[in-house]
Design a protein around this motif. Structure first.
Motif, PDB file in Angstrom:
ATOM      1  N   SER A 502       0.831  -1.210   0.000  1.00  0.00           N
ATOM      2  CA  SER A 502       0.000   0.000   0.000  1.00  0.00           C
ATOM      3  C   SER A 502       0.861   1.254   0.000  1.00  0.00           C
ATOM      4  O   SER A 502       0.523   2.254  -0.642  1.00  0.00           O
ATOM      5  N   ILE A 503       1.979   1.204   0.727  1.00  0.00           N
ATOM      6  CA  ILE A 503       2.865   2.372   0.783  1.00  0.00           C
ATOM      7  C   ILE A 503       3.364   2.736  -0.613  1.00  0.00           C
ATOM      8  O   ILE A 503       3.317   3.905  -1.025  1.00  0.00           O
ATOM      9  N   TRP A 504       3.820   1.743  -1.369  1.00  0.00           N
ATOM     10  CA  TRP A 504       4.361   2.044  -2.697  1.00  0.00           C
ATOM     11  C   TRP A 504       3.271   2.353  -3.708  1.00  0.00           C
ATOM     12  O   TRP A 504       3.520   3.037  -4.704  1.00  0.00           O
ATOM     13  N   ALA A 505       2.061   1.870  -3.463  1.00  0.00           N
ATOM     14  CA  ALA A 505       0.946   2.311  -4.304  1.00  0.00           C
ATOM     15  C   ALA A 505       0.633   3.775  -4.044  1.00  0.00           C
ATOM     16  O   ALA A 505       0.313   4.537  -4.977  1.00  0.00           O
ATOM     17  N   HIS A 506       0.756   4.205  -2.782  1.00  0.00           N
ATOM     18  CA  HIS A 506       0.548   5.620  -2.461  1.00  0.00           C
ATOM     19  C   HIS A 506       1.690   6.487  -2.982  1.00  0.00           C
ATOM     20  O   HIS A 506       1.482   7.655  -3.338  1.00  0.00           O
TER      21      HIS A 506
END
Length: 838
Positions: A502-506
């Motif tokens: 999720s962090i890298w999608a954000h």
């Protein structure tokens, strides 16, 4: 005598005129400045044109009036005509001149005689005054001696009485006697009171200007208060301070103003600053802590240590209650790593100075925050929950002193890490290059969606949705700029997961925008807090070592972690502002029911750049995550990872930016998130080995006796040489020897292997100091405090082969209590009953 400003300007203009070259340059600059500020009529708006025409009309009217007055004066003034008429003989012209000269001399003589008479009269008047004053002085000397003796007698008596007074209240009462109307009107009020009471005169310090200027001092004071080791940023949407229509997020001081002033003077000995000036220039948004600040997040390590210090100070065992002074007395320098970690030869033997105890102090009580499991009743069932509670401990002074000594070992390292990480953060921003970008990111607390009108069931039920906000601040330095430019951003998602995928999608839309708008940037510096469930773990390390190079085509990257409990910063202020603005829109009649409504409502209301993520964006990143990732031993101690080659990371205990983060300071070590095929084959062989039910039960009974490593040694220790090179040094175990395989598994137990769904054996202590072994399944990873969320099993039959998971029996257990990781049990379904077979 000092020159006035007008004389200085006059001297400067004369000097400028004497140099033709400089004078020409000054005129040229003045002309350029005039043309640069001049605004033509074609460039004006209609309103500006009307205003300037009105000014021109007024100026022309005044000019015409001046010309008219000058013309009238010229009209009434008779013209000077030359002497005309009959010619005059030279003799008659000489007699007339002599007559005029005699008349002028006579008039001047009369004027001088009149002035002489006036001077004689004044001289006689002042002479008589002097004679009268001389006679009165002789007569009053005798009277003055009498009054002087009476004054001295009374003054000495008052001085002796003032010195004998012990309470401040009585001294103030005596001072009020001398503050009457007659003394209050006198210019010598303070000196009279001090002389009468016998108080020493205050030393008037000569004002000394700072060599670098007043603005430099003010900037240093403000930057000092903004440091994370001086004040803590708040993240609450209501924790703001407004001053002169400027609203900023509040910061809370971590020490008293006097303690901070002493620290400021030690760090800046070249700056001349008084305590009052230091207080005066404190930023308006930096406030001392208060009881009303309930949303303020405090560091657990600092808070528990301060409770112990306060308890010892209250019993007069310690001379001070300041944590900074106490630590400074035991080390040479708080900025020296050897001193703060106990490796300095000079201060290694230094100890805290305690007052000698008489032995009759009895028991001492102090407060501390701990995690505690409690049984509550929910929906008719008893559920075990874990809460952070504040308890009162009790013990002797000797026990408390020993507890303080053990706490200071961890606290000094904790404080040193805070200072170094914040210093690295400022170095990364202040010395930013044109080809670099700094991203400070953090997850804000999820926003609870709201409607302007809500029914009761929605308000009290579980129908309310939450929105994930990943906020951050971007620092770049365009060419030609002396200071970095700041841009804030926020990515919004309905998915409430905070894992690395999720962090890298954000981060994806942010990095893409950097590529699009700043093609010359080749290096990224990340700053964030360090929870092991989000940023500081092997999955995030994998994405950092691969996606930055393969997908985004950057050359170098660093990721820096703030110390645990001290990661609040500018990113939290962005989240607080957005949530506060969203609540204002709801109060005005809008409905924010989901992530899309939050995005479309706020995207055009501020300068914060906002991006909306979908569920598919996160799933795409999750699919790219491999399963054979190697954990990094000592993850909790790592504060900086960096790399300039794909698939490989360099890591060290603290951040360093002496060479923009890619130096060899502190001997960085190498880490590869993806394991080599040799380990994959070894793991497949071990996983393919199957045991029967009885052998598994025998293994479980034998696991309890095997020694294990503590959480501190495993997580906070640096990785050893054997784990830096595990691929070439580990030999394959013999499958036929079950005990050897168990020992290898126990040696490889690491917090990074603890994740949701992993079955473990837990040691649980009873009230009578007895230890029992239970089977459980982990429901979370190891958090920053070393705890794991565990759901326990209960035995169904006496054979010890059937177990059943109790969903209500959930507790947070220390990592030290984990004895072993065991294979997942077989699930057996009998009717509506589900058992786990071991």
């Amino acid at each position: 005598m000092a020159l006035t400003n007008a004389e200085k300007q006059r001297r400067y203009r004369l000097k400028l005129k004497s140099d033709p070259i400089k004078n020409a340059e000054a005129k040229k600059k003045h002309l350029e400045r005039y043309h640069a500020n001049k605004k033509l009529v074609k460039d004006m708006t209609e309103r500006e044109h009307r205003n300037i025409k009105r000014k021109w009309k007024t100026a022309n009217k005044k000019r015409r009036e001046r010309q008219k007055c000058a013309q009238q004066i010229m009209n009434i003034t008779p013209a000077s005509s030359p002497r005309s008429g009959t010619p005059v003989s030279p003799r008659s012209r000489g007699r007339r001149q002599i007559q005029r000269d005699r008349s002028a001399v006579y008039r001047k003589k009369l004027k001088i005689l009149e002035e002489l008479e006036n001077m004689k009269r004044l001289c006689n008047k002042y002479k008589k005054r002097y004679q009268r004053a001389k006679t009165t002085i002789k007569d009053t000397k005798k009277v003055n001696k009498l009054y002087q003796n009476k004054y001295l007698t009374l003054s000495n008596a008052i001085k002796d009485h003032y010195k004998s007074l012990k309470s401040v209240r009585e001294k103030k009462a005596l001072k009020r006697i001398f503050q009457g109307e007659c003394i209050a009107k006198s210019k010598m009020k303070i000196s009279l009171i001090r002389e009468t009471l016998g108080i020493d005169q205050m030393k008037v310090m000569k004002r000394q200007n700072n060599p670098l200027g007043k603005k430099h001092l003010v900037d240093n004071i403000k930057s000092f208060f903004d440091r994370d080791d001086v004040s803590r940023a708040t993240a609450g949407k209501r924790e703001t301070v407004t001053f002169k229509k400027i609203k900023l997020q509040k910061r809370t001081l971590l020490d008293t103003m006097k303690g901070l002033f002493r620290s400021f003077k030690k760090e800046n000995p070249e700056l001349r600053c008084s305590y009052s000036y230091f207080i005066k220039n404190r930023p308006f948004y930096v406030k001392p802590p208060s009881v009303a600040g309930k949303e303020t997040c405090l560091c657990k390590t600092h808070t528990n240590a301060q409770y112990i210090i306060d308890a010892l100070h209250k019993t007069r065992v310690l001379a001070t209650s300041s944590m900074n002074e106490l630590i400074a007395s035991t080390v040479c320098s708080t900025y020296n790593k050897a001193c703060m970690t106990g490796n300095c030869k000079d201060c290694k033997t230094k100890e805290i100075l305690f007052r000698e105890t008489t032995g009759n102090l009895g028991l001492v009580k102090w407060a501390h925050w701990i995690r505690k499991s409690e049984m509550i009743e929910k929906s008719g069932k008893k559920v075990k929950v874990t809460k952070n509670v504040k308890e009162i401990a009790e013990g002797t002074v000797e026990e408390l002193i020993g507890h303080l000594k053990r706490t200071l070992i961890q606290l000094k390292k904790h404080i040193y890490n805070i200072k170094i990480q914040y210093k690295s953060y400022r170095d990364a921003i202040d010395n930013l290059n044109n080809n670099e970008v700094v991203l400070h990111v953090d997850f804000s607390e999820n926003y609870n969606c709201k409607h302007f009108e809500e029914v009761q069931s929605h308000h009290f039920g579980g129908s309310r949705k939450q929105v994930t906000l990943h906020t951050g601040v971007m620092y770049t330095k365009p060419e030609g700029h002396k200071k970095p430019t700041v841009n804030s951003f926020c990515t919004i998602s309905a998915n409430n997961s905070h894992n690395p995928a999720s962090i890298w999608a954000h981060l994806h839309p942010i990095i893409r925008e950097i590529q699009h708008n700043n093609r010359h940037i080749t290096t990224i510096h990340f700053f964030s807090d360090g929870p092991t469930t989000q940023y500081r773990q092997k999955q995030n390390f994998y994405f950092l070592s691969h996606r930055i190079f393969n997908e985004y085509n950057f050359i170098r990257v660093t990721w820096n972690f703030f110390e645990a409990g001290h990661g609040k910063g500018a990113a939290d202020g962005v989240g607080g502002y957005l949530k506060r603005t969203a609540d204002e829109k709801v109060a005005a009649g809008s409905d924010i029911s989901d992530a899309e409504a939050f995005y479309y409502t706020l995207k055009d209301l501020s300068k914060v750049r906002m991006y909306l993520l979908t569920e598919s964006d996160i799933q795409i990143v999750e699919k790219a995550l491999p399963k054979n990732l190697v954990p990094l031993q000592g993850t909790m101690q790592v504060h900086q990872v960096f790399t300039d080659s794909p698939g490989e990371l360099q890591y060290r205990d603290l951040s360093c930016f002496c060479e923009r983060g890619f130096c060899r300071c502190m001997n960085p070590k190498t880490y590869q998130p993806v394991s080599v095929p040799v380990i994959d084959t070894l793991r497949e062989d071990i996983l393919s080995f199957e045991l029967d039910e009885e052998s598994v039960l025998d293994d479980i009974s034998n696991v309890v006796a095997v020694p294990r490593r503590s959480f501190y040694n495993t997580v906070y220790s640096s990785s050893s040489n054997s784990e830096d090179e595990p691929l070439a040094s580990i030999s394959r175990p013999s499958v036929s020897n079950i005990n050897e395989m168990q020992l290898i598994e126990k040696e490889n137990v690491h917090p990074s292997k603890i994740s949701d769904g992993v079955h473990v054996l837990i040691k649980v202590s009873s009230v009578k100091d007895k230890h029992y072994t239970y089977l459980g399944v982990a429901k979370s990873e190891v958090d920053e405090e070393g705890d794991v969320k565990i759901m326990f099993y209960k035995m169904v039959d006496k054979t010890g082969k059937r177990f059943k998971a109790v969903e209500t029996d959930i507790s947070y257990e220390p990592y030290d209590n984990i004895l072993e990781i065991v294979p997942n049990p077989k699930v057996v379904v009998k009717g509506k009953r589900v058992f786990s077979l071991r």
